[in-house]
Design a protein around this motif. Sequence first.
Motif, PDB file in Angstrom:
ATOM      1  N   ILE A   1       0.715  -1.240  -0.015  1.00  0.00           N
ATOM      2  CA  ILE A   1       0.126   0.021  -0.216  1.00  0.00           C
ATOM      3  C   ILE A   1       0.797   1.223   0.141  1.00  0.00           C
ATOM      4  CG2 ILE A   1      -1.767   1.201   1.255  1.00  0.00           C
ATOM      5  CD1 ILE A   1      -2.777  -1.476   2.350  1.00  0.00           C
ATOM      6  N   TYR A   2       1.846   1.190   0.850  1.00  0.00           N
ATOM      7  CA  TYR A   2       2.796   2.465   0.664  1.00  0.00           C
ATOM      8  C   TYR A   2       4.481   1.653   1.124  1.00  0.00           C
ATOM      9  CZ  TYR A   2       5.344   6.479   1.730  1.00  0.00           C
ATOM     10  OH  TYR A   2       6.295   7.715   1.741  1.00  0.00           O
ATOM     11  N   ASN A   3       5.173   1.539   0.002  1.00  0.00           N
ATOM     12  CA  ASN A   3       6.368   0.897   0.070  1.00  0.00           C
ATOM     13  C   ASN A   3       7.432   1.430  -0.575  1.00  0.00           C
ATOM     14  OD1 ASN A   3       8.153  -1.143   0.292  1.00  0.00           O
ATOM     15  ND2 ASN A   3       7.317  -2.651  -1.002  1.00  0.00           N
ATOM     16  N   PRO A   4       7.855   2.613   0.389  1.00  0.00           N
ATOM     17  CA  PRO A   4       9.072   3.307  -0.137  1.00  0.00           C
ATOM     18  C   PRO A   4      10.387   2.622  -0.244  1.00  0.00           C
ATOM     19  CG  PRO A   4       8.646   3.831   2.113  1.00  0.00           C
ATOM     20  CD  PRO A   4       7.658   2.793   1.696  1.00  0.00           C
ATOM     21  N   LEU A   5      10.541   1.535   0.468  1.00  0.00           N
ATOM     22  CA  LEU A   5      11.839   0.706   0.495  1.00  0.00           C
ATOM     23  C   LEU A   5      11.728  -0.154  -0.846  1.00  0.00           C
ATOM     24  CD1 LEU A   5      12.556   0.119   4.080  1.00  0.00           C
ATOM     25  CD2 LEU A   5      13.577   1.655   2.739  1.00  0.00           C
ATOM     26  N   HIS A   6      10.614  -0.296  -1.403  1.00  0.00           N
ATOM     27  CA  HIS A   6      10.570  -1.139  -2.655  1.00  0.00           C
ATOM     28  C   HIS A   6      10.602  -2.856  -1.969  1.00  0.00           C
ATOM     29  CE1 HIS A   6       9.653   2.270  -5.097  1.00  0.00           C
ATOM     30  NE2 HIS A   6      10.887   2.792  -4.637  1.00  0.00           N
ATOM     31  N   ILE A   7      10.227  -3.169  -1.066  1.00  0.00           N
ATOM     32  CA  ILE A   7      10.353  -4.452  -0.557  1.00  0.00           C
ATOM     33  C   ILE A   7       9.506  -5.343  -1.317  1.00  0.00           C
ATOM     34  CG2 ILE A   7      10.277  -6.000   1.674  1.00  0.00           C
ATOM     35  CD1 ILE A   7      10.648  -3.549   3.021  1.00  0.00           C
ATOM     36  N   SER A   8       9.979  -6.591  -1.746  1.00  0.00           N
ATOM     37  CA  SER A   8       9.330  -7.486  -2.476  1.00  0.00           C
ATOM     38  C   SER A   8       8.411  -8.540  -1.380  1.00  0.00           C
ATOM     39  CB  SER A   8      10.153  -8.416  -3.027  1.00  0.00           C
ATOM     40  OG  SER A   8       9.341  -9.758  -3.841  1.00  0.00           O
ATOM     41  N   HIS A   9       7.177  -8.263  -1.510  1.00  0.00           N
ATOM     42  CA  HIS A   9       5.962  -8.822  -0.458  1.00  0.00           C
ATOM     43  C   HIS A   9       4.852  -9.512  -1.176  1.00  0.00           C
ATOM     44  CE1 HIS A   9       4.158  -9.273   3.416  1.00  0.00           C
ATOM     45  NE2 HIS A   9       3.170  -8.677   2.826  1.00  0.00           N
ATOM     46  N   PRO A  10       4.275 -10.488  -1.123  1.00  0.00           N
ATOM     47  CA  PRO A  10       5.164 -11.349   0.121  1.00  0.00           C
ATOM     48  C   PRO A  10       5.977 -12.329  -0.404  1.00  0.00           C
ATOM     49  CG  PRO A  10       3.006 -12.391  -0.924  1.00  0.00           C
ATOM     50  CD  PRO A  10       3.066 -10.854  -1.352  1.00  0.00           C
TER      51      PRO A  10
ATOM     52  N   CYS B   1       9.234   8.913   3.949  1.00  0.00           N
ATOM     53  CA  CYS B   1       9.611   9.209   2.498  1.00  0.00           C
ATOM     54  C   CYS B   1      10.868   8.093   2.653  1.00  0.00           C
ATOM     55  CB  CYS B   1      10.165  10.490   2.289  1.00  0.00           C
ATOM     56  SG  CYS B   1      11.446  11.129   3.123  1.00  0.00           S
ATOM     57  N   SER B   2      11.643   7.608   3.583  1.00  0.00           N
ATOM     58  CA  SER B   2      12.997   6.722   3.427  1.00  0.00           C
ATOM     59  C   SER B   2      12.688   5.479   4.071  1.00  0.00           C
ATOM     60  CB  SER B   2      13.881   7.528   3.776  1.00  0.00           C
ATOM     61  OG  SER B   2      13.624   7.615   5.310  1.00  0.00           O
ATOM     62  N   GLY B   3      11.640   5.209   4.516  1.00  0.00           N
ATOM     63  CA  GLY B   3      11.105   3.926   5.106  1.00  0.00           C
ATOM     64  C   GLY B   3      10.742   3.799   6.552  1.00  0.00           C
ATOM     65  N   PHE B   4      11.121   2.882   7.307  1.00  0.00           N
ATOM     66  CA  PHE B   4      10.798   2.840   8.601  1.00  0.00           C
ATOM     67  C   PHE B   4      10.913   4.105   9.557  1.00  0.00           C
ATOM     68  CE2 PHE B   4      10.409  -2.056   8.898  1.00  0.00           C
ATOM     69  CZ  PHE B   4       9.511  -2.207   7.543  1.00  0.00           C
ATOM     70  N   ASN B   5      10.133   4.478  10.412  1.00  0.00           N
ATOM     71  CA  ASN B   5      10.379   5.532  11.104  1.00  0.00           C
ATOM     72  C   ASN B   5      10.301   5.144  12.402  1.00  0.00           C
ATOM     73  OD1 ASN B   5       9.919   8.151  12.700  1.00  0.00           O
ATOM     74  ND2 ASN B   5      10.872   8.961  10.919  1.00  0.00           N
ATOM     75  N   LEU B   6      11.151   5.087  13.400  1.00  0.00           N
ATOM     76  CA  LEU B   6      10.854   4.739  14.929  1.00  0.00           C
ATOM     77  C   LEU B   6      10.898   5.762  15.850  1.00  0.00           C
ATOM     78  CD1 LEU B   6      13.082   1.196  14.956  1.00  0.00           C
ATOM     79  CD2 LEU B   6      10.688   1.557  14.572  1.00  0.00           C
ATOM     80  N   GLY B   7      10.586   6.984  15.383  1.00  0.00           N
ATOM     81  CA  GLY B   7      10.479   7.901  16.366  1.00  0.00           C
ATOM     82  C   GLY B   7       9.266   8.046  17.060  1.00  0.00           C
TER      83      GLY B   7
ATOM     84  N   LYS C   1      21.182   2.926  12.193  1.00  0.00           N
ATOM     85  CA  LYS C   1      21.407   2.180  13.376  1.00  0.00           C
ATOM     86  C   LYS C   1      19.996   1.283  13.742  1.00  0.00           C
ATOM     87  CE  LYS C   1      24.080   5.655  15.138  1.00  0.00           C
ATOM     88  NZ  LYS C   1      24.326   6.818  16.261  1.00  0.00           N
ATOM     89  N   GLU C   2      19.387   1.135  14.892  1.00  0.00           N
ATOM     90  CA  GLU C   2      18.177   0.271  15.226  1.00  0.00           C
ATOM     91  C   GLU C   2      17.259   0.305  13.925  1.00  0.00           C
ATOM     92  OE1 GLU C   2      16.413   3.775  16.685  1.00  0.00           O
ATOM     93  OE2 GLU C   2      18.524   3.229  16.350  1.00  0.00           O
ATOM     94  N   GLN C   3      16.958   1.253  13.605  1.00  0.00           N
ATOM     95  CA  GLN C   3      15.832   1.499  12.376  1.00  0.00           C
ATOM     96  C   GLN C   3      16.257   0.646  11.264  1.00  0.00           C
ATOM     97  OE1 GLN C   3      13.804   5.314  11.955  1.00  0.00           O
ATOM     98  NE2 GLN C   3      14.578   5.337   9.759  1.00  0.00           N
ATOM     99  N   ASP C   4      17.432   0.824  10.706  1.00  0.00           N
ATOM    100  CA  ASP C   4      17.865  -0.152   9.669  1.00  0.00           C
ATOM    101  C   ASP C   4      18.107  -1.428  10.225  1.00  0.00           C
ATOM    102  OD1 ASP C   4      18.157   2.046   8.024  1.00  0.00           O
ATOM    103  OD2 ASP C   4      20.315   2.474   8.481  1.00  0.00           O
ATOM    104  N   ALA C   5      18.128  -1.952  11.306  1.00  0.00           N
ATOM    105  CA  ALA C   5      18.465  -3.131  11.825  1.00  0.00           C
ATOM    106  C   ALA C   5      16.998  -3.881  11.792  1.00  0.00           C
ATOM    107  CB  ALA C   5      18.846  -3.227  13.116  1.00  0.00           C
ATOM    108  N   LEU C   6      15.890  -2.968  12.017  1.00  0.00           N
ATOM    109  CA  LEU C   6      14.449  -3.705  11.936  1.00  0.00           C
ATOM    110  C   LEU C   6      14.173  -3.789  10.650  1.00  0.00           C
ATOM    111  CD1 LEU C   6      11.802  -4.557  13.539  1.00  0.00           C
ATOM    112  CD2 LEU C   6      11.300  -2.284  13.369  1.00  0.00           C
ATOM    113  N   GLU C   7      14.563  -3.069   9.642  1.00  0.00           N
ATOM    114  CA  GLU C   7      14.287  -3.124   8.232  1.00  0.00           C
ATOM    115  C   GLU C   7      15.008  -4.422   7.599  1.00  0.00           C
ATOM    116  OE1 GLU C   7      15.434   0.485   6.349  1.00  0.00           O
ATOM    117  OE2 GLU C   7      13.797   1.739   7.187  1.00  0.00           O
TER     118      GLU C   7
END
Length: 545
Positions: free
Chosen positions: A355-364, A394-400, A433-439
Amino acid sequence: MADPSADPSHQTTVSSQRRRRSSSAAKKSPTPPTLNLQEPTSSKDFLGASSGLPANSFAQPLPPIPGTPGYMSLSRSPSPNRGGGWSSPGLTAPFENLSGRSSPRKGYGEYQINGGIGSSNVTWASAKAKSDEINNGYPSFSTRNNGFFSRHARQLSRSLPSFVKGQRDYAEKEKLGRGRRYLNNGTRTGRILGFLGRTIWRLRLRLLVLLIFALAIILFYVTPMHRVYRRAPFLGGGKRFVIILAANQGGGVMEWKGPREWAIERDSVKNKRKYAKKWGYDLEIVDMSTKKRYAHEWRESWEKVDTIRNCMRKYPKAEWFWWLDLNTFIMEPSYPLQQHIFNDLGSNTYRDINIYNPLHISHPFNNTHLDKTALSPVGNGKISSIDLIIPQDCSGFNLGSFFIRRSTWTDRLLDIWWDPVGYEQKHMEWEHKEQDALEHLYINQPWIRTHTAFIPQRKINSFPAGACGDNGEDAKIHYKEADRDFVVNMAGCEWGRDCWGEMYNFRELSNRLNRTPWEKFKDGISDKVKAMKAKPKEKKEKGSS
């Protein structure tokens, strides 16, 4: 023919016979005649017709009672009546002769009515009826009119103000309204007050219910009752949520903070405390200063994972944990988390990242060895399987600003997320850091996707205009005042933007948007006064120019 009554011998014979009958009747009935103490109702009673005796027989005194003196003086009688006798009703015959007169004396209150004789004395029948109300010499007990309002109704009614239209009528004494105030009698003010008083009295029950309801609301919000209600698990449910705020009170890596940094921290902490207190949530303010968890490394910002684990141990009854960075500000404190997100979690989140995939992750995943849940774009589709809620910028996951739920799956995620092996291998590549690790975990681990849900960015983590500004303002990311977004995150303000300026502007905007009606009224008056003062200055400036 000659009249027999004219014969003197015939008359002598008749008189002698009458004397013989009279003397024989006296011998046959030696008992004295009885007295009739019933109240006389006609003139015949006074003539002795009811007793069968001649009228002049009452002039003869009765024989004295044996053992008593033949004559009793009434000069010292305790009776209040002159000449003796008792004043008790029914105990004194109206015709008894105590004064020696030959004819009955009219008693007190006797008068002539239409040629007859009337009296106000009480008869034996009425006296007996009165005595029936007495038991054993004491008056009978009655429970009538013994209530508080029945006994004090007249006093209560007299204490109320009364308004009379026009002049008072002194002819009727009971309608004078003694003890009441007459305010502006006959004037327009008096009529208005009278109308209001009658209206209030007519609607007194409704007004009483309204007053009780208003007092209940005031007591609910003035006292801590509303916080107890909102915090109870079976009522408001506030105890299920914990807000974790990264305060960085130690000053960061260099142990230094300037006035602006302290001001940002002060406003952010105050904002979160006010919101948590309002809705009964727990607030955990953690010190995110750099700590040397391992002897050979500094892991600043990775402390986020370890802090969440510690909070789960500290609040064992909490279900959801909401992480907030220090540069965030809650713009709408009137939005509770239950109403804003969790009461309808299925419609407020989405499981399919496409639905909103700024990282262009292949799913599923398309691996054939995986089960149906891992191959499905929405997992098992059940709301109960959602354990992690994160927004995407705009750049992916945000953990703020994100939510994580207590569960067995969460324990596994935190263990792997915090594992130093991944940090050692990728910390040079992972810029966030931890945000990229979760991605990385989401891209490569199918079991992460089945319990992860995404939420629109502006739902819990709106950006100011300067953030993610490469493509201009994005309706999915940037804050909109008209839509009253919930939270603003000044992410990346340390690089080229003014963090304190943004925090101050959003704080003032939040205060203005959430003013009470009274505050809006006062601000409106002050704005008009300022405008009136500014007009003469503008005219002077124009005239001087």
